[in-house]
Write an enzyme that holds these catalytic residues in place. Structure first.
Site, mmCIF file in Angstrom:
data_model
loop_
_atom_site.group_PDB
_atom_site.id
_atom_site.type_symbol
_atom_site.label_atom_id
_atom_site.label_comp_id
_atom_site.label_asym_id
_atom_site.label_seq_id
_atom_site.Cartn_x
_atom_site.Cartn_y
_atom_site.Cartn_z
ATOM 1 N N GLY A 13 -83.612 -10.939 -32.134
ATOM 2 C CA GLY A 13 -82.704 -10.512 -31.067
ATOM 3 C C GLY A 13 -81.363 -11.210 -31.186
ATOM 4 N N ASN A 92 -86.731 -14.974 -29.760
ATOM 5 C CA ASN A 92 -85.826 -14.797 -28.627
ATOM 6 C C ASN A 92 -85.829 -13.370 -28.072
ATOM 7 O OD1 ASN A 92 -83.142 -15.143 -27.041
ATOM 8 N ND2 ASN A 92 -82.709 -13.518 -28.534
ATOM 9 N N SER A 146 -88.999 -17.727 -19.859
ATOM 10 C CA SER A 146 -88.195 -17.450 -18.651
ATOM 11 C C SER A 146 -88.820 -18.237 -17.514
ATOM 12 C CB SER A 146 -88.264 -15.947 -18.331
ATOM 13 O OG SER A 146 -87.754 -15.689 -17.041
ATOM 14 N N TYR A 161 -92.554 -7.429 -16.388
ATOM 15 C CA TYR A 161 -91.834 -8.386 -17.250
ATOM 16 C C TYR A 161 -92.388 -9.796 -17.024
ATOM 17 C CZ TYR A 161 -87.929 -11.454 -18.635
ATOM 18 O OH TYR A 161 -87.159 -12.451 -19.191
HETATM 19 N N1 LIG Z 1 -80.523 -13.246 -19.428
HETATM 20 C C1 LIG Z 1 -81.380 -13.857 -18.612
HETATM 21 O O1 LIG Z 1 -81.102 -14.036 -17.404
HETATM 22 C C2 LIG Z 1 -82.697 -14.386 -19.143
HETATM 23 C C3 LIG Z 1 -83.412 -15.273 -18.339
HETATM 24 C C4 LIG Z 1 -84.604 -15.780 -18.800
HETATM 25 C C5 LIG Z 1 -85.086 -15.422 -20.030
HETATM 26 N N2 LIG Z 1 -84.392 -14.552 -20.800
HETATM 27 C C6 LIG Z 1 -84.962 -14.186 -22.099
HETATM 28 O O2 LIG Z 1 -84.029 -14.484 -23.119
HETATM 29 C C7 LIG Z 1 -84.256 -13.646 -24.236
HETATM 30 C C8 LIG Z 1 -82.926 -13.033 -24.687
HETATM 31 O O3 LIG Z 1 -82.414 -12.262 -23.621
HETATM 32 P P1 LIG Z 1 -80.859 -11.996 -23.389
HETATM 33 O O4 LIG Z 1 -80.543 -12.429 -22.026
HETATM 34 O O5 LIG Z 1 -80.058 -12.520 -24.505
HETATM 35 O O6 LIG Z 1 -80.890 -10.395 -23.389
HETATM 36 P P2 LIG Z 1 -79.949 -9.305 -24.080
HETATM 37 O O7 LIG Z 1 -78.523 -9.708 -23.992
HETATM 38 O O8 LIG Z 1 -80.365 -8.007 -23.467
HETATM 39 O O9 LIG Z 1 -80.416 -9.345 -25.623
HETATM 40 C C9 LIG Z 1 -81.705 -8.935 -25.983
HETATM 41 C C10 LIG Z 1 -81.860 -9.040 -27.498
HETATM 42 O O10 LIG Z 1 -83.197 -8.610 -27.834
HETATM 43 C C11 LIG Z 1 -83.100 -7.662 -28.892
HETATM 44 N N3 LIG Z 1 -84.170 -6.668 -28.859
HETATM 45 C C12 LIG Z 1 -84.654 -5.993 -27.795
HETATM 46 N N4 LIG Z 1 -85.574 -5.100 -28.204
HETATM 47 C C13 LIG Z 1 -85.667 -5.225 -29.565
HETATM 48 C C14 LIG Z 1 -86.422 -4.573 -30.577
HETATM 49 N N5 LIG Z 1 -87.280 -3.580 -30.296
HETATM 50 N N6 LIG Z 1 -86.240 -4.961 -31.856
HETATM 51 C C15 LIG Z 1 -85.364 -5.942 -32.174
HETATM 52 N N7 LIG Z 1 -84.624 -6.600 -31.267
HETATM 53 C C16 LIG Z 1 -84.768 -6.228 -29.980
HETATM 54 C C17 LIG Z 1 -81.745 -6.981 -28.687
HETATM 55 O O11 LIG Z 1 -81.263 -6.450 -29.921
HETATM 56 P P3 LIG Z 1 -81.026 -4.882 -30.242
HETATM 57 O O12 LIG Z 1 -80.930 -4.150 -28.953
HETATM 58 O O13 LIG Z 1 -79.788 -4.871 -31.072
HETATM 59 O O14 LIG Z 1 -82.239 -4.494 -31.046
HETATM 60 C C18 LIG Z 1 -80.882 -8.167 -28.247
HETATM 61 O O15 LIG Z 1 -80.391 -8.854 -29.365
HETATM 62 C C19 LIG Z 1 -85.299 -12.617 -23.796
HETATM 63 O O16 LIG Z 1 -86.558 -12.992 -24.290
HETATM 64 C C20 LIG Z 1 -85.269 -12.723 -22.282
HETATM 65 O O17 LIG Z 1 -86.507 -12.363 -21.707
HETATM 66 C C21 LIG Z 1 -83.188 -14.023 -20.385
#
Ligand SMILES: NC(=O)c1ccc[n+]([C@@H]2O[C@H](COP(=O)([O-])OP(=O)(O)OC[C@H]3O[C@@H](n4cnc5c(N)ncnc54)[C@H](OP(=O)(O)O)[C@@H]3O)[C@@H](O)[C@H]2O)c1
Length: 255
Positions: A13, A92, A146, A161
Site C-alpha cells: 500500500g 500497511n 488501528s 473493519y
Molecule cells: N488513516 C487512518 O485514520 C488510519 C487509522 C488507523 C489505521 N489505519 C491503517 O493504516 C493503513 C494505511 O491506511 P491509509 O490511511 O494510508 O489509507 P489510504 O490513504 O486509503 O491508503 C491505502 C493504501 O492501501 C492500498 N491498497 C488498498 N487495497 C489494495 C489492494 N487490493 N492491493 C494493493 N494495495 C491496496 C492502496 O493502494 P492502491 O489503491 O493504489 O492499490 C493505498 O496505497 C491501513 O491498514 C489502515 O487500516 C489508517
C-alpha cells in the site's frame, strides 16, 4: 537505522497515505524499498521524489493487487530473483468499506478480509520464508493495525473493519509466539494509529466526500509522517527489544 542500510524492505500500500510516507522514510534511511500497490504510477512519482531529494536508498515500484494471491506470490518470486529477498515487511495496505453488520454487502466484507487479513497473512508467511532461506535472523515484520484493533467504536460503518483489525492484533501476537517457538530473533510488531489524515476516509465514504472531510476536520489529526517516524523508531530498537504494539493517537482524540 545504520544496520538497515542497503537492506530490502517491502511496504504494501505504498501508493498514498501512510504507506507512501513509510516507503519514503525508509529510502531516506538508505533502504532498498519495494513499494507495492495497484496504482503503481503514484509509487513511480514517489520514487522520482526520492531521487530528487537525494535519498541514499532506492524505491522500487511494483504493481500488485493484494487481494489476488497469485499477484502476491509473483511479487515475492520477483523480489527473490531481482533482490534476493526481504529483510523487513511492512504490512500497511488496508481499507474500510461502509458495510454495516445488519445491512452490509458480503462482497464488501470479503474485500476487507482479503486485503486487511488474508493478504497481510500471505505476505507475512512469504516474508518469513524469504528470511529463513537466507538465514536472516534479525528481520522485522510490522503490521499497521488501528486503535480499531483494540476497541469497538460505535459506528456501524466501521464494525466489520474493526473485526478485521482485531484479527491483526491476534495475528501479530500469534506471529510473535510462532517466531519464538521457531527460535528466531525475527521480530513482530503492530502499530495502532488513531485518525491519520490520508485518503482512507475519502475511500470509506467515496459516495459522500463531505462526510470524509468531516472526519479530518480536526487540525490535530495525525499525519502519515507520524506513523513513518514510529516505524523508524520500531526498526531502530536494539536487537533484544521486542516492541509488541504501539498505540498512537492525536492528543485530542477521545476514543
Ligand atoms: N488513516 C487512518 O485514520 C488510519 C487509522 C488507523 C489505521 N489505519 C491503517 O493504516 C493503513 C494505511 O491506511 P491509509 O490511511 O494510508 O489509507 P489510504 O490513504 O486509503 O491508503 C491505502 C493504501 O492501501 C492500498 N491498497 C488498498 N487495497 C489494495 C489492494 N487490493 N492491493 C494493493 N494495495 C491496496 C492502496 O493502494 P492502491 O489503491 O493504489 O492499490 C493505498 O496505497 C491501513 O491498514 C489502515 O487500516 C489508517
Amino acid at each position: 537505522m545504520d544496520r538497515w542500510k542497503g537492506r530490502v524492505a517491502l511496504v504494501t500500500g505504498a501508493s498514498v497515505g501512510i504507506g507512501a510516507a513509510i516507503a519514503k522514510s525508509l529510502v531516506q534511511h538508505g533502504m532498498k524499498v519495494v513499494g507495492c500497490a495497484r496504482n503503481v504510477e503514484q509509487i513511480q512519482k514517489s520514487a522520482a521524489d526520492c531521487v530528487s531529494s537525494g535519498f541514499s536508498g532506492t524505491l522500487i515500484p511494483y504493481k500488485c493487487d493484494l487481494s489476488v494471491e497469485d499477484d502476491v506470490l509473483s511479487m515475492f518470486s520477483w523480489i527473490k530473483v531481482q533482490h534476493q529477498g526481504i529483510d523487513v515487511c511492512i504490512n500497511n495496505a488496508g481499507l474500510a468499506l461502509p458495510e454495516p453488520l445488519l445491512s452490509g454487502k458480503t462482497s464488501g466484507w470479503r474485500t476487507m478480509m482479503d486485503v486487511n487479513v488474508i493478504a497481510l497473512s500471505v505476505c507475512t508467511r512469504e516474508a518469513y520464508k524469504s528470511m529463513k532461506e537466507r538465514k536472516i535472523d534479525d528481520g522485522h515484520i510490522i503490521n499497521i493495525n488501528s486503535i480499531c484493533g483494540h476497541r469497538v467504536i460505535n459506528s456501524a460503518d466501521a464494525h466489520f473493519y474493526t473485526a478485521s483489525k482485531y484479527a491483526v492484533t491476534a495475528l501479530t501476537e500469534g506471529l510473535r509466539q510462532e517466531l519464538r517457538e521457531a527460535k528466531t530473533h525475527i521480530r513482530a510488531t503492530c502499530i495502532s494509529p488513531g485518525i491519520v489524515k490520508t485518503e482512507f476516509a475519502y475511500r470509506l465514504f467515496s459516495e459522500n466526500p463531505e462526510k470524509a472531510a468531516a472526519t479530518y476536520k480536526s487540525e490535530k489529526c495525525l499525519q502519515a509522517v507520524d506513523i513513518a517516524n514510529t516505524v523508524v523508531y520500531v526498526l531502530s530498537a536494539p536487537p533484544h527489544v521486542q516492541i509488541g504494539d504501539i498505540e498512537i493517537t492525536p492528543v485530542d482524540q477521545s476514543m
